[in-house]
Design a protein around this motif. Structure first.
Motif, PDB file in Angstrom:
ATOM      1  N   LEU A  46       0.882  -0.917  -0.053  1.00  0.00           N
ATOM      2  CA  LEU A  46       0.048  -0.037   0.092  1.00  0.00           C
ATOM      3  C   LEU A  46       1.114   1.358   0.046  1.00  0.00           C
ATOM      4  O   LEU A  46       0.757   2.102  -0.788  1.00  0.00           O
ATOM      5  N   LEU A  47       1.758   1.294   0.809  1.00  0.00           N
ATOM      6  CA  LEU A  47       2.894   2.377   0.803  1.00  0.00           C
ATOM      7  C   LEU A  47       3.399   2.601  -0.595  1.00  0.00           C
ATOM      8  O   LEU A  47       3.789   3.545  -1.043  1.00  0.00           O
ATOM      9  N   LEU A  48       3.894   1.404  -0.956  1.00  0.00           N
ATOM     10  CA  LEU A  48       4.604   1.295  -2.453  1.00  0.00           C
ATOM     11  C   LEU A  48       3.825   1.982  -3.412  1.00  0.00           C
ATOM     12  O   LEU A  48       4.081   3.010  -4.197  1.00  0.00           O
ATOM     13  N   ALA A  49       2.443   1.807  -3.312  1.00  0.00           N
ATOM     14  CA  ALA A  49       1.259   2.354  -4.330  1.00  0.00           C
ATOM     15  C   ALA A  49       1.207   4.065  -4.063  1.00  0.00           C
ATOM     16  O   ALA A  49       0.990   4.629  -4.916  1.00  0.00           O
ATOM     17  N   LEU A  50       1.516   4.478  -2.878  1.00  0.00           N
ATOM     18  CA  LEU A  50       1.393   5.928  -2.516  1.00  0.00           C
ATOM     19  C   LEU A  50       2.566   6.623  -2.975  1.00  0.00           C
ATOM     20  O   LEU A  50       2.459   7.894  -2.914  1.00  0.00           O
ATOM     21  N   ALA A  51       3.731   6.016  -3.245  1.00  0.00           N
ATOM     22  CA  ALA A  51       4.993   6.658  -3.569  1.00  0.00           C
ATOM     23  C   ALA A  51       4.658   7.670  -4.756  1.00  0.00           C
ATOM     24  O   ALA A  51       5.081   8.898  -4.846  1.00  0.00           O
ATOM     25  N   PRO A  52       4.225   7.174  -5.955  1.00  0.00           N
ATOM     26  CA  PRO A  52       3.891   8.353  -7.059  1.00  0.00           C
ATOM     27  C   PRO A  52       2.905   9.393  -6.793  1.00  0.00           C
ATOM     28  O   PRO A  52       3.010  10.421  -7.428  1.00  0.00           O
ATOM     29  N   VAL A  53       2.076   9.015  -5.936  1.00  0.00           N
ATOM     30  CA  VAL A  53       0.848  10.045  -5.735  1.00  0.00           C
ATOM     31  C   VAL A  53       1.411  11.394  -5.189  1.00  0.00           C
ATOM     32  O   VAL A  53       0.974  12.330  -5.500  1.00  0.00           O
ATOM     33  N   GLY A  54       2.469  11.387  -4.283  1.00  0.00           N
ATOM     34  CA  GLY A  54       3.135  12.705  -3.788  1.00  0.00           C
ATOM     35  C   GLY A  54       3.733  13.411  -4.807  1.00  0.00           C
ATOM     36  O   GLY A  54       3.638  14.496  -4.988  1.00  0.00           O
ATOM     37  N   TYR A  55       4.549  12.735  -6.054  1.00  0.00           N
ATOM     38  CA  TYR A  55       4.999  13.576  -7.009  1.00  0.00           C
ATOM     39  C   TYR A  55       3.814  13.928  -7.981  1.00  0.00           C
ATOM     40  O   TYR A  55       3.967  15.061  -8.563  1.00  0.00           O
ATOM     41  N   LEU A  56       2.828  13.087  -8.049  1.00  0.00           N
ATOM     42  CA  LEU A  56       1.752  13.602  -8.996  1.00  0.00           C
ATOM     43  C   LEU A  56       1.143  14.822  -8.568  1.00  0.00           C
ATOM     44  O   LEU A  56       0.835  15.775  -9.325  1.00  0.00           O
ATOM     45  N   LEU A  57       0.789  14.833  -6.967  1.00  0.00           N
ATOM     46  CA  LEU A  57       0.139  15.932  -6.623  1.00  0.00           C
ATOM     47  C   LEU A  57       1.227  17.227  -6.580  1.00  0.00           C
ATOM     48  O   LEU A  57       0.910  18.441  -6.680  1.00  0.00           O
ATOM     49  N   ALA A  58       2.595  17.127  -6.555  1.00  0.00           N
ATOM     50  CA  ALA A  58       3.696  18.007  -6.701  1.00  0.00           C
ATOM     51  C   ALA A  58       3.373  18.806  -8.117  1.00  0.00           C
ATOM     52  O   ALA A  58       3.463  19.903  -8.317  1.00  0.00           O
ATOM     53  N   ILE A  59       3.152  17.699  -8.960  1.00  0.00           N
ATOM     54  CA  ILE A  59       3.208  18.474 -10.711  1.00  0.00           C
ATOM     55  C   ILE A  59       1.830  19.175 -10.836  1.00  0.00           C
ATOM     56  O   ILE A  59       1.834  20.078 -11.176  1.00  0.00           O
ATOM     57  N   VAL A  60       0.674  18.517 -10.176  1.00  0.00           N
ATOM     58  CA  VAL A  60      -0.575  19.607 -10.066  1.00  0.00           C
ATOM     59  C   VAL A  60      -0.338  20.606  -9.689  1.00  0.00           C
ATOM     60  O   VAL A  60      -0.883  21.788 -10.064  1.00  0.00           O
ATOM     61  N   ALA A  61       0.466  20.944  -8.412  1.00  0.00           N
ATOM     62  CA  ALA A  61       0.593  22.035  -7.533  1.00  0.00           C
ATOM     63  C   ALA A  61       1.287  22.882  -8.588  1.00  0.00           C
ATOM     64  O   ALA A  61       1.158  24.150  -8.625  1.00  0.00           O
ATOM     65  N   MET A  62       2.357  22.415  -9.157  1.00  0.00           N
ATOM     66  CA  MET A  62       3.425  23.313 -10.022  1.00  0.00           C
ATOM     67  C   MET A  62       2.368  23.755 -11.331  1.00  0.00           C
ATOM     68  O   MET A  62       2.682  25.174 -11.415  1.00  0.00           O
ATOM     69  N   LEU A  63       1.607  22.965 -11.836  1.00  0.00           N
ATOM     70  CA  LEU A  63       0.809  23.635 -12.815  1.00  0.00           C
ATOM     71  C   LEU A  63      -0.364  24.680 -12.240  1.00  0.00           C
ATOM     72  O   LEU A  63      -0.405  25.875 -12.972  1.00  0.00           O
TER      73      LEU A  63
END
Length: 115
Positions: free
Chosen positions: A57-74
């Motif tokens: 479950l933690l492994l599946a959450l790893a890319p979510v943080g960076y995805l949220l960062a990209i959305v915040a950058m946009l």
């Protein structure tokens, strides 16, 4: 060909302008996203000794943080984006058929099969 090169040049200039204007926020968000990903992976390795499903479950959450960062950058650069030069309604039509044209073709095929 020249028009395409001009368009690419404009895109590169716009990207450089946005990067120069917002680089502190973009860098911070990128580093936060990378830290989230690294921290989640690190925690998943530690947790994997005790619980495999929780580590997955933690492994599946790893890319979510960076995805949220990209959305915040946009969202950060959104106010500085220039509007398109022409409205979307003025874009050239592609060669794809319309729904009406597809329907006509389907009706013609069905009526030909009935006789």
């Amino acid at each position: 060909m020249r028009e395409a090169a001009r368009e690419v040049g404009r895109i590169v200039r716009d990207a450089a302008r946005l990067l120069l204007r917002h680089w502190p926020a973009l860098l911070t968000l990128g580093l936060l996203g990378a830290a989230w990903r690294s921290g989640t992976l690190w925690l998943a390795v530690i947790v994997s000794n005790r619980s495999g499903p929780l580590a997955q479950l933690l492994l599946a959450l790893a890319p979510v943080g960076y995805l949220l960062a990209i959305v915040a950058m946009l969202r950060v650069v959104r106010p500085s984006l220039s509007p398109p030069k022409r409205p979307l309604t003025e874009l050239p039509r592609t060669s794809s058929p319309t729904v009406a044209e597809c329907t006509k073709g389907a009706e013609a095929t069905l009526s030909a099969g009935k006789t």
